[in-house]
Scaffold this motif. Structure first.
Motif, mmCIF file in Angstrom:
data_model
loop_
_atom_site.group_PDB
_atom_site.id
_atom_site.type_symbol
_atom_site.label_atom_id
_atom_site.label_comp_id
_atom_site.label_asym_id
_atom_site.label_seq_id
_atom_site.Cartn_x
_atom_site.Cartn_y
_atom_site.Cartn_z
ATOM 1 N N GLU A 287 10.273 -1.770 7.645
ATOM 2 C CA GLU A 287 9.467 -2.966 7.909
ATOM 3 C C GLU A 287 8.076 -2.847 7.314
ATOM 4 O O GLU A 287 7.547 -3.805 6.748
ATOM 5 C CB GLU A 287 9.381 -3.209 9.416
ATOM 6 C CG GLU A 287 10.701 -3.612 10.051
ATOM 7 C CD GLU A 287 10.627 -3.682 11.561
ATOM 8 O OE1 GLU A 287 11.620 -4.090 12.178
ATOM 9 O OE2 GLU A 287 9.559 -3.332 12.115
ATOM 10 N N LYS A 288 7.481 -1.674 7.410
ATOM 11 C CA LYS A 288 6.135 -1.477 6.873
ATOM 12 C C LYS A 288 6.135 -1.543 5.350
ATOM 13 O O LYS A 288 5.218 -2.094 4.743
ATOM 14 C CB LYS A 288 5.570 -0.150 7.365
ATOM 15 C CG LYS A 288 5.344 -0.121 8.874
ATOM 16 C CD LYS A 288 4.712 1.178 9.294
ATOM 17 C CE LYS A 288 4.662 1.259 10.819
ATOM 18 N NZ LYS A 288 4.014 0.089 11.437
ATOM 19 N N ASP A 291 6.366 -5.186 4.499
ATOM 20 C CA ASP A 291 5.095 -5.881 4.732
ATOM 21 C C ASP A 291 4.080 -5.551 3.648
ATOM 22 O O ASP A 291 3.371 -6.437 3.148
ATOM 23 C CB ASP A 291 4.532 -5.506 6.107
ATOM 24 C CG ASP A 291 5.395 -6.040 7.243
ATOM 25 O OD1 ASP A 291 6.202 -6.966 6.990
ATOM 26 O OD2 ASP A 291 5.285 -5.507 8.366
ATOM 27 N N GLU A 294 5.032 -7.299 0.402
ATOM 28 C CA GLU A 294 4.710 -8.716 0.445
ATOM 29 C C GLU A 294 3.211 -8.939 0.357
ATOM 30 O O GLU A 294 2.736 -9.864 -0.307
ATOM 31 C CB GLU A 294 5.267 -9.314 1.735
ATOM 32 C CG GLU A 294 5.026 -10.807 1.879
ATOM 33 C CD GLU A 294 5.600 -11.360 3.171
ATOM 34 O OE1 GLU A 294 5.403 -12.552 3.453
ATOM 35 O OE2 GLU A 294 6.244 -10.570 3.903
ATOM 36 N N GLU A 295 2.446 -8.067 1.008
ATOM 37 C CA GLU A 295 0.997 -8.201 0.973
ATOM 38 C C GLU A 295 0.436 -7.899 -0.413
ATOM 39 O O GLU A 295 -0.475 -8.572 -0.893
ATOM 40 C CB GLU A 295 0.375 -7.258 2.008
ATOM 41 C CG GLU A 295 -1.133 -7.396 2.147
ATOM 42 C CD GLU A 295 -1.689 -6.491 3.229
ATOM 43 O OE1 GLU A 295 -2.915 -6.398 3.343
ATOM 44 O OE2 GLU A 295 -0.880 -5.866 3.938
#
Length: 579
Positions: A287-288, A291, A294-295
């Motif tokens: 998940e990290k 994220d 995507e960031e």
């Protein structure tokens, strides 16, 4: 790979026939495969390729040809065979390849010697050249059953100037009992078998073109249109594949190709033991990474330049220090990117316990497990980072929030591991808080404080470690169960550092499972407190410290797990089952 690869041919006189097959033997050669070897003679054609030694062993008889075969031989009788049905000459025993790595033998002959295998190959041969045919009659197809095995078949045509339609029909089949393995090997087998077929067709095409140039058959057949076709061929209705390709070493080459195919196909796929669903640490890491990816895609150069320099970057489970010139955007939740700095000062939890002392380490570990803020003040940034690298192994990945080094104090909601330079002032309410612990690294007052720990330039005898907290842990306090087990593992000198690390993994998994049960019981099912207390007693976590630990570790659950539970509860089927 436990399989049989065979070359089959549809004879115009005798129907589908097996020409050549290669099988795998994990035991000594079949009866008669080497009993008639002439010692000291004809041990030729030996070569090594990819760990496989190939040899052609000449015997005094060949049961497949019916020269002096027993009545029980599974092969067809000599009277039922023509040149097109025959591969190896009379008296030729076939080929044997020895795999030195696995002690496996690859044996090639016209028919399998075992009656049951002969029946299986014979049935697969008939089906591949009759009913089990793909559109166009040329290409791959899959068929079979549990009783007679599963077959990958590739049919193709070979040019022949004397054949009806100027071509003959062949197939290469692979037979095995493992359906899943054979299906997974489809792309590999298709590519390699297609290469073998292309080579055969290329050789046959050259022979066909040469024969057509010397004596065109089409015009001759048109002139004799009213003469019976078979009679006009003057007995040449059946031609061997070696004649069609003009390759006397054809069968040796096919044996090499089939043996390599069996070996390569068997080694390209390996079974892996799956130990269950992904752990929570794995899910949080994924998940990290998603994220951050995507960031990072949304960032541009202007946004990076406008980022304030006074606030250090923080990522849950990973730190981005502002002192690092090129911080990594891809976190590794198990270790830091430390290639640019010296070897970590703290090597393990056991090493830290030896340096700090048993009582100070227990106080520090207690605060770490409870989720309190852990503050290190030191000049040596590498020392602080190595300390956090060791301490974070006691927590789930989702519970770790680190700022490795900062010039100002950061609140506990931003990080539970904070590294500060010595001149930073910590608010008084933090120093007296029971939810924080401070480790001050000072210069040692004596020249040799820890003489036995290190002998190199990175020795810790120049440091003195002072651990303080507004809520010191009493020596007689029971503490959380996991802390007691960790200390027991660290004090057991019979356990190596690697074994202790595996113990930590097991302990974290054990308590994360308890966290999952508690989360579903309290947050999803909304059970009353009385039932929750009963559940905690069943889980062996009714003590106050264990309850605090479970509540803190609940924040480390992955979003995937939480959303899965919520979606399950909201679904109509689950609500009906609960009612």
């Amino acid at each position: 790979m436990n399989a049989i690869v065979a070359l089959c041919h549809f004879c115009e006189l005798h129907g589908p026939r097996t020409l050549f097959c290669t099988e795998v033997l994990h035991s000594p050669l079949p009866q008669g495969a080497g009993s008639g070897d002439i010692s000291g003679q004809n041990e030729q054609a030996e070569e090594e390729e990819g760990g496989i030694q190939m040899s052609s062993r000449i015997r005094s008889h060949s049961p497949a040809e019916g020269a002096s075969a027993d009545s029980s031989s599974p092969g067809p009788k000599k009277s039922d065979m023509c040149e097109g049905c025959r591969s190896l000459a009379g008296g030729h025993p076939g080929y044997v390849s020895h795999d030195k790595e696995t002690s496996i033998k690859y044996v090639s002959h016209q028919h399998p010697n075992h009656p049951q295998l002969f029946s299986i190959v014979r049935q697969a041969c008939v089906r591949s050249l009759s009913c089990e045919v793909c559109p166009g009659r040329e290409g791959p197809i899959f068929f079979g059953d549990e009783q007679h095995g599963f077959v990958f078949s590739h049919t193709f045509f070979i040019k022949d100037s004397l054949a009806r339609g100027f071509q003959r029909w062949y197939s290469i089949i692979t037979i095995m009992m493992d359906r899943i393995y054979l299906i997974n090997s489809w792309p590999f087998l298709l590519g390699k078998i297609r290469g073998i077929i292309d080579e055969l067709q290329g050789k046959a095409l050259k022979v066909f073109e040469a024969e057509q140039f010397g004596c065109p058959q089409r015009a001759q057949r048109m002139n004799t249109a009213f003469t019976p076709f078979l009679h006009q061929r003057n007995g040449n209705a059946a031609r061997s594949l070696t004649s069609l390709t003009n390759d006397e070493n054809l069968w040796a080459c096919l044996h090499t190709s089939f043996a390599w195919l069996l070996k390569a196909c068997g080694s390209r796929l390996t079974e892996k033991l799956l130990e269950g669903a992904p752990t929570e640490d794995t899910l949080v890491q994924m998940e990290k990474l998603a994220d951050l990816k995507e960031e990072s895609e949304g960032w541009d150069g202007s946004e990076e330049e406008e980022k304030p320099s006074s606030q250090p970057d923080v990522v849950e489970g990973q730190e981005l220090s502002k002192s690092s010139p090129e911080p990594s955007l891809m976190p590794d939740c198990n270790s830091w990117n430390v290639a640019h700095r010296r070897l970590s000062v703290f090597r393990s939890l056991r090493h830290m316990r030896q340096v700090l002392g048993a009582s100070a380490f227990r106080m520090l570990a207690w605060h770490v497990l409870m989720g309190n803020q852990v503050i290190w003040k030191a000049r040596d940034m590498d020392l602080v980072q190595s300390a956090f690298d060791v301490l974070r192994t006691m927590l789930p990945v989702g519970c770790v929030r680190i700022i490795p080094y900062s010039d100002q104090y950061e609140e506990a909601y931003r990080c539970n591991f904070l590294g500060l330079s010595p001149h930073v002032q910590i608010p008084p309410h933090i120093l007296s808080s029971e939810f924080a612990v401070l480790v001050e690294v000072r210069a040692a007052t004596r020249s040799s404080l820890y003489p036995t720990l290190f002998d190199d330039e990175q020795s810790l005898n120049k440091y003195e470690f002072v651990v303080t907290s507004g809520s010191p842990v009493a020596a007689d306090r029971v503490g959380p169960t996991i802390l007691n087990k960790i200390e027991a593992a660290l004090t057991n000198q019979n356990l190596s550092v690697d074994v202790v690390d595996q113990c930590l993994v097991c302990l974290k998994e054990e308590w994360m499972n308890k966290v999952k049960v508690l989360f579903k019981f309290t947050k999803v099912d909304s059970r009353p407190k009385e039932d929750t207390q009963k559940l905690l007693s069943i889980l062996g976590a009714a003590e106050e410290d264990n309850v605090k630990l479970l509540k803190f570790w609940m924040t480390g659950l992955s979003k995937t797990y939480k959303s899965h539970l919520m979606s399950t509860v909201r679904s109509p089927t689950s609500s009906e089952s609960r009612n």
